[in-house]
Each structure stands twice: as structure tokens, then as C-alpha cells.
Design a protein around this motif. Structure first.
Motif, PDB file in Angstrom:
ATOM      1  N   VAL A  17      42.048  68.465  32.655  1.00 47.10           N
ATOM      2  CA  VAL A  17      41.912  68.784  34.078  1.00 47.10           C
ATOM      3  C   VAL A  17      41.008  67.793  34.793  1.00 47.10           C
ATOM      4  CG1 VAL A  17      39.980  70.395  33.719  1.00 47.10           C
ATOM      5  CG2 VAL A  17      41.453  70.650  35.729  1.00 47.10           C
ATOM      6  N   GLU A  18      39.993  67.255  34.097  1.00 46.75           N
ATOM      7  CA  GLU A  18      39.093  66.282  34.727  1.00 46.75           C
ATOM      8  C   GLU A  18      39.854  65.018  35.141  1.00 46.75           C
ATOM      9  OE1 GLU A  18      36.559  68.827  32.053  1.00 46.75           O
ATOM     10  OE2 GLU A  18      38.545  67.879  31.937  1.00 46.75           O
ATOM     11  N   LEU A  19      40.857  64.639  34.347  1.00 47.14           N
ATOM     12  CA  LEU A  19      41.655  63.459  34.665  1.00 47.14           C
ATOM     13  C   LEU A  19      42.670  63.762  35.766  1.00 47.14           C
ATOM     14  CD1 LEU A  19      42.338  62.137  31.042  1.00 47.14           C
ATOM     15  CD2 LEU A  19      40.532  61.433  32.610  1.00 47.14           C
ATOM     16  N   THR A  20      43.337  64.886  35.672  1.00 49.66           N
ATOM     17  CA  THR A  20      44.337  65.231  36.694  1.00 49.66           C
ATOM     18  C   THR A  20      43.680  65.416  38.053  1.00 49.66           C
ATOM     19  OG1 THR A  20      44.202  67.607  36.177  1.00 49.66           O
ATOM     20  CG2 THR A  20      45.861  66.312  35.005  1.00 49.66           C
ATOM     21  N   ARG A  21      42.458  65.956  38.056  1.00 54.41           N
ATOM     22  CA  ARG A  21      41.742  66.160  39.315  1.00 54.41           C
ATOM     23  C   ARG A  21      41.392  64.817  39.959  1.00 54.41           C
ATOM     24  NH1 ARG A  21      37.940  70.417  37.741  1.00 54.41           N
ATOM     25  NH2 ARG A  21      36.586  68.712  37.097  1.00 54.41           N
ATOM     26  N   ALA A  22      40.927  63.871  39.143  1.00 52.18           N
ATOM     27  CA  ALA A  22      40.579  62.544  39.668  1.00 52.18           C
ATOM     28  C   ALA A  22      41.818  61.827  40.202  1.00 52.18           C
ATOM     29  CB  ALA A  22      39.908  61.710  38.582  1.00 52.18           C
ATOM     30  N   MET A  23      42.945  61.950  39.489  1.00 49.26           N
ATOM     31  CA  MET A  23      44.171  61.310  39.948  1.00 49.26           C
ATOM     32  C   MET A  23      44.690  61.958  41.224  1.00 49.26           C
ATOM     33  SD  MET A  23      46.375  60.289  36.546  1.00 49.26           S
ATOM     34  CE  MET A  23      46.238  61.861  35.714  1.00 49.26           C
ATOM     35  N   ALA A  24      44.567  63.271  41.318  1.00 47.09           N
ATOM     36  CA  ALA A  24      45.034  63.974  42.519  1.00 47.09           C
ATOM     37  C   ALA A  24      44.290  63.486  43.758  1.00 47.09           C
ATOM     38  CB  ALA A  24      44.850  65.476  42.349  1.00 47.09           C
ATOM     39  N   LYS A  25      43.020  63.126  43.592  1.00 50.92           N
ATOM     40  CA  LYS A  25      42.249  62.597  44.721  1.00 50.92           C
ATOM     41  C   LYS A  25      42.794  61.253  45.185  1.00 50.92           C
ATOM     42  CE  LYS A  25      37.907  64.978  43.668  1.00 50.92           C
ATOM     43  NZ  LYS A  25      36.490  64.839  43.253  1.00 50.92           N
ATOM     44  N   GLU A  26      43.497  60.569  44.277  1.00 55.13           N
ATOM     45  CA  GLU A  26      44.132  59.286  44.609  1.00 55.13           C
ATOM     46  C   GLU A  26      45.588  59.487  45.027  1.00 55.13           C
ATOM     47  OE1 GLU A  26      42.584  56.259  44.485  1.00 55.13           O
ATOM     48  OE2 GLU A  26      40.691  57.185  43.885  1.00 55.13           O
ATOM     49  N   GLY A  27      46.014  60.750  45.135  1.00 51.80           N
ATOM     50  CA  GLY A  27      47.393  61.048  45.533  1.00 51.80           C
ATOM     51  C   GLY A  27      48.390  60.969  44.397  1.00 51.80           C
ATOM     52  N   ILE A  28      47.904  60.989  43.152  1.00 48.06           N
ATOM     53  CA  ILE A  28      48.773  60.880  41.981  1.00 48.06           C
ATOM     54  C   ILE A  28      48.804  62.228  41.267  1.00 48.06           C
ATOM     55  CG2 ILE A  28      49.159  59.702  39.778  1.00 48.06           C
ATOM     56  CD1 ILE A  28      47.406  57.391  40.913  1.00 48.06           C
ATOM     57  N   THR A  29      49.963  62.858  41.241  1.00 47.60           N
ATOM     58  CA  THR A  29      50.093  64.149  40.557  1.00 47.60           C
ATOM     59  C   THR A  29      51.228  64.159  39.553  1.00 47.60           C
ATOM     60  OG1 THR A  29      51.485  64.978  42.368  1.00 47.60           O
ATOM     61  CG2 THR A  29      49.099  65.450  42.486  1.00 47.60           C
ATOM     62  N   HIS A  30      52.348  63.512  39.885  1.00 48.57           N
ATOM     63  CA  HIS A  30      53.526  63.533  39.018  1.00 48.57           C
ATOM     64  C   HIS A  30      53.733  62.181  38.333  1.00 48.57           C
ATOM     65  CE1 HIS A  30      54.273  67.223  41.206  1.00 48.57           C
ATOM     66  NE2 HIS A  30      55.221  67.521  40.350  1.00 48.57           N
ATOM     67  N   THR A  31      54.364  62.235  37.183  1.00 51.59           N
ATOM     68  CA  THR A  31      54.570  61.044  36.369  1.00 51.59           C
ATOM     69  C   THR A  31      55.731  60.198  36.876  1.00 51.59           C
ATOM     70  OG1 THR A  31      55.995  62.326  34.901  1.00 51.59           O
ATOM     71  CG2 THR A  31      53.670  62.134  34.282  1.00 51.59           C
ATOM     72  N   PHE A  32      55.702  58.910  36.499  1.00 51.87           N
ATOM     73  CA  PHE A  32      56.863  58.041  36.599  1.00 51.87           C
ATOM     74  C   PHE A  32      57.592  58.131  35.256  1.00 51.87           C
ATOM     75  CE2 PHE A  32      54.914  54.813  39.818  1.00 51.87           C
ATOM     76  CZ  PHE A  32      54.947  55.808  40.795  1.00 51.87           C
ATOM     77  N   ALA A  33      58.755  57.503  35.166  1.00 51.77           N
ATOM     78  CA  ALA A  33      59.575  57.602  33.946  1.00 51.77           C
ATOM     79  C   ALA A  33      58.811  57.139  32.700  1.00 51.77           C
ATOM     80  CB  ALA A  33      60.854  56.786  34.119  1.00 51.77           C
ATOM     81  N   ILE A  34      58.164  55.966  32.763  1.00 46.73           N
ATOM     82  CA  ILE A  34      57.473  55.438  31.589  1.00 46.73           C
ATOM     83  C   ILE A  34      56.343  56.362  31.173  1.00 46.73           C
ATOM     84  CG2 ILE A  34      55.947  53.954  32.961  1.00 46.73           C
ATOM     85  CD1 ILE A  34      57.382  53.104  29.491  1.00 46.73           C
ATOM     86  N   GLN A  35      55.669  56.987  32.164  1.00 52.00           N
ATOM     87  CA  GLN A  35      54.566  57.894  31.860  1.00 52.00           C
ATOM     88  C   GLN A  35      55.077  59.195  31.239  1.00 52.00           C
ATOM     89  OE1 GLN A  35      53.071  58.119  35.814  1.00 52.00           O
ATOM     90  NE2 GLN A  35      52.363  55.998  35.830  1.00 52.00           N
ATOM     91  N   GLU A  36      56.167  59.716  31.780  1.00 54.45           N
ATOM     92  CA  GLU A  36      56.751  60.945  31.243  1.00 54.45           C
ATOM     93  C   GLU A  36      57.158  60.759  29.785  1.00 54.45           C
ATOM     94  OE1 GLU A  36      60.641  63.865  31.993  1.00 54.45           O
ATOM     95  OE2 GLU A  36      60.270  62.155  33.332  1.00 54.45           O
ATOM     96  N   LEU A  37      57.682  59.575  29.462  1.00 51.72           N
ATOM     97  CA  LEU A  37      58.158  59.309  28.110  1.00 51.72           C
ATOM     98  C   LEU A  37      57.015  59.030  27.132  1.00 51.72           C
ATOM     99  CD1 LEU A  37      61.171  57.032  29.072  1.00 51.72           C
ATOM    100  CD2 LEU A  37      61.335  59.325  28.094  1.00 51.72           C
ATOM    101  N   THR A  38      55.988  58.312  27.587  1.00 54.93           N
ATOM    102  CA  THR A  38      54.929  57.890  26.666  1.00 54.93           C
ATOM    103  C   THR A  38      53.870  58.958  26.430  1.00 54.93           C
ATOM    104  OG1 THR A  38      53.668  56.864  28.479  1.00 54.93           O
ATOM    105  CG2 THR A  38      55.164  55.436  27.245  1.00 54.93           C
ATOM    106  N   LEU A  39      53.568  59.768  27.440  1.00 49.33           N
ATOM    107  CA  LEU A  39      52.422  60.678  27.324  1.00 49.33           C
ATOM    108  C   LEU A  39      52.472  61.615  26.122  1.00 49.33           C
ATOM    109  CD1 LEU A  39      51.326  59.671  30.109  1.00 49.33           C
ATOM    110  CD2 LEU A  39      50.728  62.047  30.545  1.00 49.33           C
ATOM    111  N   PRO A  40      53.575  62.355  25.898  1.00 53.94           N
ATOM    112  CA  PRO A  40      53.566  63.280  24.759  1.00 53.94           C
ATOM    113  C   PRO A  40      53.332  62.575  23.424  1.00 53.94           C
ATOM    114  CG  PRO A  40      55.394  63.754  26.241  1.00 53.94           C
ATOM    115  CD  PRO A  40      54.815  62.446  26.679  1.00 53.94           C
ATOM    116  N   ILE A  41      53.906  61.385  23.271  1.00 48.76           N
ATOM    117  CA  ILE A  41      53.755  60.629  22.025  1.00 48.76           C
ATOM    118  C   ILE A  41      52.348  60.078  21.898  1.00 48.76           C
ATOM    119  CG2 ILE A  41      54.563  58.600  20.752  1.00 48.76           C
ATOM    120  CD1 ILE A  41      57.286  59.068  22.278  1.00 48.76           C
ATOM    121  N   ALA A  42      51.849  59.476  22.990  1.00 44.45           N
ATOM    122  CA  ALA A  42      50.512  58.868  22.964  1.00 44.45           C
ATOM    123  C   ALA A  42      49.421  59.915  22.800  1.00 44.45           C
ATOM    124  CB  ALA A  42      50.296  58.060  24.239  1.00 44.45           C
TER     125      ALA A  42
END
Length: 314
Positions: A17-42
């Protein structure tokens, strides 16, 4: 009415939540394709190869899981001021960009990020490492130098990222990268990102990675231009290129323009040619010192010049 975002949010993928909150302040909430694919594995700590062109969101594709694991993962040692993650990139400019992105994303965590590259005094970087740092972003030569001097400790690095691997190959950095990889003799996660996969990059992956998952964020053979970019092709003899370029630059309402060239020599020659034709132009390439490159970039940003001729270093 805008179409709904079909990609999951970072929160839905289990990011802290600390990371999602910081990104939300930058207007970033949803993933792009590369992020959606890499996150669960990484996030699971597995090795992966991410193949996607520039501008597809690779930085957060590796940066978010990297920070999440460094901040709150049972299999990464508790932070003690020695690096837990290392991100290797080909150029100073990319190091600055990645370092800034990670710093903003980690703003609500205790994770400390520092950026290391050539052209800046050793003393400042040595002091930053001595004060304690959790994530290091840097270029191969300076990272290797600081490691060999004993200032950069790699024995606690749990996550290694190689970004723009094909570009590092083109720039001749693979010998330095192999020495850095050979220093990581303990168990660790490796993520490699590259737009293309030439033979030496594949060999590097096979040698230093453990059963990596290969992810492509787009179909094989997909256009190399982003969806928001219109591509127009002019075919011209090499001798005619400066004149053709000058004619294109006279288009009505052209606005700021960046011209990429394959070699440093071509960039310098084209910038000189355009300047002689009366255009307001600056150049950025590897033969220029860091100060000269930053002067050119600042002149372009501020509008002092409206044409920038550059190699991939930009």
C-alpha cells in the motif's frame, strides 16, 4: 466518456500500500501490459526476461516489484544500509530517470535509492554509499569501479536488474556487466529487459539466469513505434539526407523536433549542417562531455533551440 481501463491496478496485483499510495499521487494506479505481465512473476522472486520497446512502462515493470521485495519480503534480508538491489542501465540519462522514478515510488517507505554514474565526483558517490543505501541505480563502468575499490558492496544484493541490455551490448559494456554478474556468487533474483534479443544477450541470460520466464509485452513483429506515434518514411540517398531533412524541417507548424542518428559522427555532422543552413539546433552524443550534453538538453527544453540532433544516448 473514457473507456474503462482493462488492466488491473497495482493494488489488485498485491503491491504494498505504501507504494501504491505514492504512485497514486503521481496519477499512476493501473498497470501497462509489461507491468501486468511481469509483476506476479517478479513479486514471486523468479528470474525473468522482459522484452518490450522503450516507452512501454518497463521501469515500473521491474521497479515496483523490486521496491516491494526490498521493503517487505521475507526472503530479502532486513535493510542495514548495504544494497539489496542493483539496477544497471546503459547511460547517465537513463540512470537519472530510473533513479528519479524509483525514488518517487519509494517516497512513503524507508527504502533509500541512490544513482551512480560517470562524470560526477567519486567522493560524493562514495559518501552516499557510506551513509547507507538500499537500492543502487547506475552505469556499468562506474558501478564496477566502485565495487573494485571496495566502496560498493554486492554481497547482500537480492535483486539485480539489467535494463536496455541490447543497448549496453551496442555500447560495449558487456565485459563490465559480466564482471558485475560474476561478483554476485550468492543466490539472487535477476531481471533482464531488452527491446531486442541478439545472440550475446541470450547467451548472457543463459549463463547467469536461472530458468527465466520470457515475457513479451507485444506480438512478435509488432510495430516498433508507439500507438500514439505516426510513422512516415522518406527514402533518400545518403548524400541527399541533409537537404531532405532541411526541407522537412521547413514544414508549417513543425514545433520542437528531435532527430535521431545511428552514429555520433552523423549526429555532429548533421547538427553542423543544419546550423549552417540557419536552423536553431543543438546536438547530444557520446563524444560530448556531460556538461555539453546537459547544456544542449537544457537549451532544447527551454526553447532556446527547437531542434535536437541526437544518438540513442538521449
Amino acid at each position: 466518456m473514457s473507456a474503462p481501463n482493462t488492466h488491473p491496478s497495482f493494488k489488485e496485483l498485491g503491491v504494498a500500500v505504501e507504494l501504491t499510495r505514492a504512485m497514486a499521487k503521481e496519477g499512476i494506479t493501473h498497470t501497462f501490459a509489461i507491468q501486468e505481465l511481469t509483476l506476479p512473476i517478479a513479486l514471486d522472486g523468479r528470474d525473468l526476461i522482459g522484452q518490450a520497446r522503450t516507452g512501454m512502462g518497463k521501469t515500473l515493470g521491474f521497479g515496483v516489484p523490486l521496491l516491494d521485495r526490498v521493503f517487505d519480503s521475507a526472503d530479502v534480508e532486513e535493510l542495514d544500509g548495504t544494497p539489496r538491489a542493483l539496477v544497471v542501465v546503459p547511460t547517465r540519462e537513463l540512470a537519472q530517470q530510473v533513479g528519479d522514478d524509483l525514488t518517487r515510488t519509494a517516497a512513503e517507505t524507508p527504502v533509500r535509492v541512490t544513482t551512480i554514474y560517470g562524470g560526477h565526483p567519486f567522493e560524493d558517490q562514495v559518501q552516499a554509499l557510506a551513509r547507507g543505501v538500499d537500492v543502487v541505480v547506475g552505469t556499468p563502468g562506474r558501478l564496477l569501479d566502485l565495487y573494485q575499490r571496495g566502496n560498493l558492496k554486492l554481497d547482500r544484493v537480492a535483486i539485480l536488474v539489467l535494463d536496455e541490455a541490447d543497448e549496453m551490448l551496442d555500447l560495449g559494456f558487456f565485459p563490465d556487466i559480466e564482471k558485475i554478474l560474476e561478483a554476485l556468487t550468492h543466490s539472487h533474483q535477476t531481471m533482464l529487459f531488452s527491446a531486442t534479443m541478439p545472440g550475446p544477450v541470450l547467451t548472457l541470460a543463459r549463463t547467469f539466469m536461472t530458468q527465466p520466464v520470457h515475457i513479451r509485452a507485444e506480438d512478435v513483429g509488432a510495430s516498433q513505434t508507439h500507438a500514439t506515434t505516426k510513422q512516415v518514411i522518406f527514402q533518400a540517398h545518403r548524400m541527399d539526407k541533409p537537404a531532405v531533412t532541411a526541407r522537412i524541417l521547413q514544414a508549417t507548424g513543425r514545433g520542437k523536433t528531435i532527430i535521431f542518428s545511428r552514429t555520433k559522427r552523423t549526429a555532429a555532422e548533421l547538427a553542423d549542417d543544419l546550423a549552417a543552413r540557419g536552423f536553431s539546433v543543438a546536438a547530444v552524443h557520446g563524444d560530448l562531455g556531460q556538461g555539453a550534453r546537459e547544456t544542449s538538453l537544457n537549451a532544447f527544453r527551454s526553447g532556446k533551440v527547437d531542434i535536437l540532433v541526437a544518438t540513442d544516448v538521449a
